[in-house]
Design an enzyme around this catalytic site. Structure first.
Site: not given
Length: 619
Positions: A283, A369, A397
């Protein structure tokens, strides 16, 4: 005239142009694309580090696959800026995340190359599987590819899709982009396993040693050796998990080695059945500041590309997320029962200090979640005091768990709901437009909406003291500058605050738009009430107001449908009170990305809009 350092990129207006290059040209293009990304995002802000890490992968995918006929489905979309640039939107990058400009995430109506709209994580495999099955049903030879990050692979939805795909054997390629991070560092057993395997000597030895051994064995022993090798590799490679789910596993391969990526993807393109390619990337690759601090450069404001230093105007005072983080630490010092949970949003939710000071009481569950909410319910059953820090859009969610596992059992879980209302540049996928509506209809819920920073702190304390589920919803960014008081005092449940007497009209404010409502009330000589509680409402005060005023105006940064204003109308009607009510809030449509102030004006939630709507109603 095109800049000389973009001699190749300036000629790429579609993947068809890209496919005319040879491998040497692709490597040169990757360098230009990475440089253009840094320059472009430095001027607009946006998601940088993830896109830098997928430059070579993006080029290789469009080079090998016949897009847009073949479908590329990007998970989350943080890593898709390079994809946008290579698919005809290079010149539009200066408008990204601005009103009327291109979106920060893939969006179907923006480009035929954006095969699926995203913004939330872990949806790519399900969507690509659906596309693969539709192609099979219609007899199309189309390929479907899901590109999912290792952080998104921590969510249950990704494994539900893998499990299904492994059973029905579609023509599906899943590319696992493994960079040890989603937004911040990944958590969980799977992430730790992948990282450990990639760096282990046994893994390298098995791969190289087994190849040498098999090359010299006679055919009768070759099959036996191959089976033995699979058992041995299964103990040290990450492919075991995916093979058991029914996928053919390939990798890991270097995600920055273009020749290897192209060769591997070409081989995989002609194969059928469920395949998973494990790609190792870094990244922030190629930009030193982002490589040193990939979390800090995940989402950036305008910065100097030479130094990487942000040019963001300093803001005074703490943000609402900071208010929550400070309250969390203060409350934890007072009560050892407090445990804090977040689904992979430590930095965004303001929990960095809490994680540092109370590491054993800080639970980052990854992008999960549903699990997070039921985890909190289990804690509450055993006498702990769980505080759930979550964005409004992500709490959607876990709605089933919120109802069945928390509210139905009336468990004392605090929901600190960040990013309530419009969120500006991130757009409708991240807007907290619906939480008042979807929370208000749930029995046992207490719902509060602070108008300023101090009220946010006191409401969090009120929610913590409440013996049942309670939610405090607050916006992104900074408030009006009301310094939070150190002492914490629980508010009386369901009690509003009268701020101004007026003639004919009274404004009932729910949440962060109080300053605008105060300006309107002063200009119209109207009454003003800071309602504070969405549920329970201050019913006795509503009766008084209905008798005193000719028009009540509710104001909220939530959809009008089913929101706080709807609750006021429902109560008045139940009491046989016919005082007219004007509900102001977000419209019945998805509000696009742009400057927050601009978006409020479009929704008639700025001072001029509120004033005009009231005058129109009164006339």
């Amino acid at each position: 005239m095109n800049p000389p350092h973009l001699s190749l990129l300036s000629q790429i207006d579609s993947p068809e142009d890209l496919r005319r290059l040879d491998l040497a040209g692709l490597s040169a293009l990757a360098t230009e694309l990475r440089g253009f990304l840094v320059e472009s995002v430095s001027q607009t802000g946006g998601h940088l580090a993830a896109s830098l890490g997928t430059v070579e992968l993006t080029i290789a995918l469009h080079y090998v696959f016949n897009t847009p006929y073949d479908r590329l489905v990007w998970d989350v979309g943080h890593q898709s800026y390079g994809h946008k640039i290579l698919t005809g939107r290079r010149e539009a990058m200066s408008t990204i995340r601005k009103r009327g400009g291109i979106a920060g995430f893939p969006k179907r109506d923006e480009s035929p190359y954006d095969s699926f709209g995203v913004g939330h994580s872990s949806t790519s495999i399900s969507a690509a599987l659906g596309m693969a099955l539709a192609a099979r049903h219609s007899g199309e030879a189309r390929k479907s590819v899901a590109i999912i990050g290792d952080g998104a692979m921590t969510a249950g939805m990704a494994f539900e899709a893998l499990n299904h795909a492994g059973h029905i054997k579609p023509d599906l390629l899943v590319v696992l982009n493994d960079n040890d991070m989603s937004i911040s560092e990944n958590v969980g057993a799977l992430s730790n396993y992948l990282a450990r395997i990639l760096s282990s000597k046994p893994y390298t030895s098995v791969r190289s040693g087994s190849k040498s051994l098999l090359e010299h064995l006679p055919p009768p022993m070759l099959e036996f050796a191959r089976r033995a090798e699979e058992h041995v590799k299964g103990m040290v490679t990450p492919g075991t998990l995916f093979e058991e789910l029914g996928f053919h596993y390939f990798g890991p391969v270097d995600g920055h080695d273009l020749p290897t990526l192209v060769k591997t993807l070409r081989n995989l393109r002609v194969q059928t059945g469920p395949r998973l390619l494990h790609v190792a990337t870094r990244k922030g690759k190629g930009y030193a500041p982002a490589e040193r601090n990939p979390t800090g450069y995940h989402g950036v404001s305008v910065f100097d590309p030479k130094t990487g230093v942000s040019q963001k105007t300093p803001t005074r005072g703490p943000s609402y997320s900071d208010i929550f983080g400070d309250w969390l630490c203060d409350m934890a010092a007072l009560d050892s029962r407090l445990l804090a949970i977040t689904p992979a949003m430590i930095e965004g939710s303001g929990m960095v200090r809490f994680q540092r000071e109370y590491p054993e009481r800080c639970l980052d569950v990854g992008i999960a979640e549903q699990h997070a909410v039921t985890l909190a319910a289990g804690m509450a059953c055993e006498g702990a005091k769980p505080v759930m820090a979550i964005y409004s859009t992500f709490l959607q969610r876990a709605y089933d768990q919120l109802i069945h596992d928390v509210a139905l059992q009336n468990l004392p879980v605090v929901f600190a709901i960040d990013r309530a209302g419009l969120v500006g540049a991130d757009g409708p996928t991240h807007a907290g437009a619906f939480d008042l509506s979807y929370l208000r209809c749930i029995p046992n819920m207490v719902i509060m909406a602070p108008a300023n920073e101090d009220e946010c702190r006191q409401m969090l304390y009120t929610a913590y003291r409440h013996d049942g589920p309670a939610a405090v919803r607050y916006p992104r960014g900074h408030g009006p500058g009301s310094k939070p008081q150190h002492d914490m005092i629980a508010l009386a449940l369901g009690k509003a605050e009268r701020l101004r007497q007026g003639n004919s009209v009274c404004l009932l404010n729910f949440g962060a738009l109080l300053g605008r409502c105060r300006t309107v009330a002063d200009s119209l000589d109207a009454g003003l009430v800071n309602m504070r509680f969405v549920k329970p409402l201050d019913e006795s005060l509503l009766r008084e107001l209905a008798a005193e005023y000719d028009l009540l105006v509710t104001v909220e940064e939530n959809v009008i449908a089913g929101g706080a204003g709807s609750g006021v109308v429902e109560f008045l009607q139940s009491q046989g009170l016919n005082t007219p009510v004007l509900n102001l809030g977000l419209p019945d449509r998805f509000v696009e990305h742009g400057d927050h102030g601009q978006l409020l004006a479009e929704c008639d939630l700025d001072v001029d809009g509120i004033t005009r709507r009231i005058r129109e109603r009164m006339s």
